[in-house]
Design an enzyme around this catalytic site. Sequence first.
Site, PDB file in Angstrom:
ATOM      1  CB  SER A 260     -20.904  11.348  -5.290  1.00  0.00           C
ATOM      2  OG  SER A 260     -21.685   9.831  -5.024  1.00  0.00           O
TER       3      SER A 260
ATOM      4  CG  LEU B  28     -12.766   5.651   8.650  1.00  0.00           C
ATOM      5  CD1 LEU B  28     -14.311   6.915   8.880  1.00  0.00           C
ATOM      6  CD2 LEU B  28     -12.829   6.283   7.480  1.00  0.00           C
TER       7      LEU B  28
ATOM      8  NE  ARG C 132      -8.102   8.627   7.162  1.00  0.00           N
ATOM      9  CZ  ARG C 132      -8.209   7.679   6.081  1.00  0.00           C
ATOM     10  NH1 ARG C 132      -8.044   6.820   7.296  1.00  0.00           N
ATOM     11  NH2 ARG C 132      -9.556   7.302   5.807  1.00  0.00           N
TER      12      ARG C 132
ATOM     13  CG  HIS D  97      -0.540  27.695  28.637  1.00  0.00           C
ATOM     14  ND1 HIS D  97      -2.408  28.866  28.643  1.00  0.00           N
ATOM     15  CD2 HIS D  97      -1.931  26.927  28.414  1.00  0.00           C
ATOM     16  CE1 HIS D  97      -2.622  28.528  27.961  1.00  0.00           C
ATOM     17  NE2 HIS D  97      -2.400  27.226  28.624  1.00  0.00           N
TER      18      HIS D  97
ATOM     19  NE  ARG E  74      -3.385   2.739   8.091  1.00  0.00           N
ATOM     20  CZ  ARG E  74      -4.955   2.855   7.561  1.00  0.00           C
ATOM     21  NH1 ARG E  74      -6.420   3.278   7.877  1.00  0.00           N
ATOM     22  NH2 ARG E  74      -5.322   3.108   6.427  1.00  0.00           N
TER      23      ARG E  74
ATOM     24  N   GLY F 160     -22.154  15.583  -1.543  1.00  0.00           N
ATOM     25  CA  GLY F 160     -22.612  16.996  -2.620  1.00  0.00           C
ATOM     26  C   GLY F 160     -23.667  16.982  -0.897  1.00  0.00           C
TER      27      GLY F 160
ATOM     28  CD  GLU G  16       2.165  31.851  26.109  1.00  0.00           C
ATOM     29  OE1 GLU G  16       1.351  32.867  25.568  1.00  0.00           O
ATOM     30  OE2 GLU G  16       1.861  31.258  26.588  1.00  0.00           O
TER      31      GLU G  16
END
Length: 365
Positions: free
Chosen positions: A299, A205, A185, A50, A208, A303, A52
């Site tokens: 779309s 997808l 992404r 972690h 880059r 939606g 810390e």
Amino acid sequence: MTDYDYMQQALSLARKAKGFTSPNPCVGAVVVKDSKVVGQGFHHAAGLAHAEVEAIDDAGSKAKDATIYVTLEPCNHFGKTPPCTHKIINAGIKKVVVGCKDPNPNVCGGGIKYLKDNGIEVVSGVLEEEAKTLIEAFIWYIQNDKKPFVILKCAATLDGAIATFTGDSKWITNEKSRGYAHKIRHEVDAILIGSGTLHADNPSLTSRIAGIETKDPVRIILDTQLSIKKDAKVLTQDSTAKTIIVTAPGVPDDKKAFIEDKGAKILEVSLKDQRLDLNELMIKLGQMSILSLLIEGGSMVAGSALTSGIVNKVLYFLAPKLLGSSDGIPVFEGRGPKLIKDAFNLKGVNITQFENDILVKGYLK
């Protein structure tokens, strides 16, 4: 230098690991003694030290009687690593300055209380909003039944089109805007599109960014009839991230077998009003430890995401272009509200400019 300056340094360190630490939050820490930074560190990935621990080890013996600034409340439980509170006490730290408390309601304040009970001064809430924003997906996931934090990204012309009537959309936004989108992404756990976008664009997808190490998100495709083509990039490209095809119950087993042979995962989700139930999908993705999701669909998907109520944050790119017609493909498809007062209202709006493009960022919940 003030507490705010040192906490800002800790936040900058934490941001270095954005995208690499999930399902853990990204955290940064600096150790300060006699007004000098003597140690610094950040959490690199789940299972590793972690922030810390990194900062205290970096400080060495100088940590004794020093102050540590950490963006998130130190943990006080045994997981893959020992409690950071123990490390702080054993190092002889005299003061701890915290950005924000642990969002888990079962442990919130526990680390702070333990430190105080052991004679260490604790100050909490320094640059709290910045610290919370940095780990907003983690906070949402922990506090909302382990459902992903959903970001809806749109890119449109000034007259509200995402493509011409022919379906052409390359490119509405400029290179800098697209670079920022690739950064998002990298930072999220998964990215989602619908089969319409898949067939129209055959996207990779992936994330880059030239000259920068990035992580590809898990690719999620909404494909009710399992119509994906054999040569789709999401099935054939070289990537360490997996591909999940979300489909409806009852799809023939031979179609499923072909997809699975390609290394992709099939995830069945119920239909609601003839469309895949996005709320059910969020539950299943959360169970797969997907904390954050970027929607880049067309779309219909955009939606559906809005009307289903799954969207937390909106990234809306506006390019200074006009189709000058009513036949372009709109940003959202479906029936909207009858009255303006029922429109989706963004809160916490922030506006950024990428050359001539404008990005509007805001929250729905």
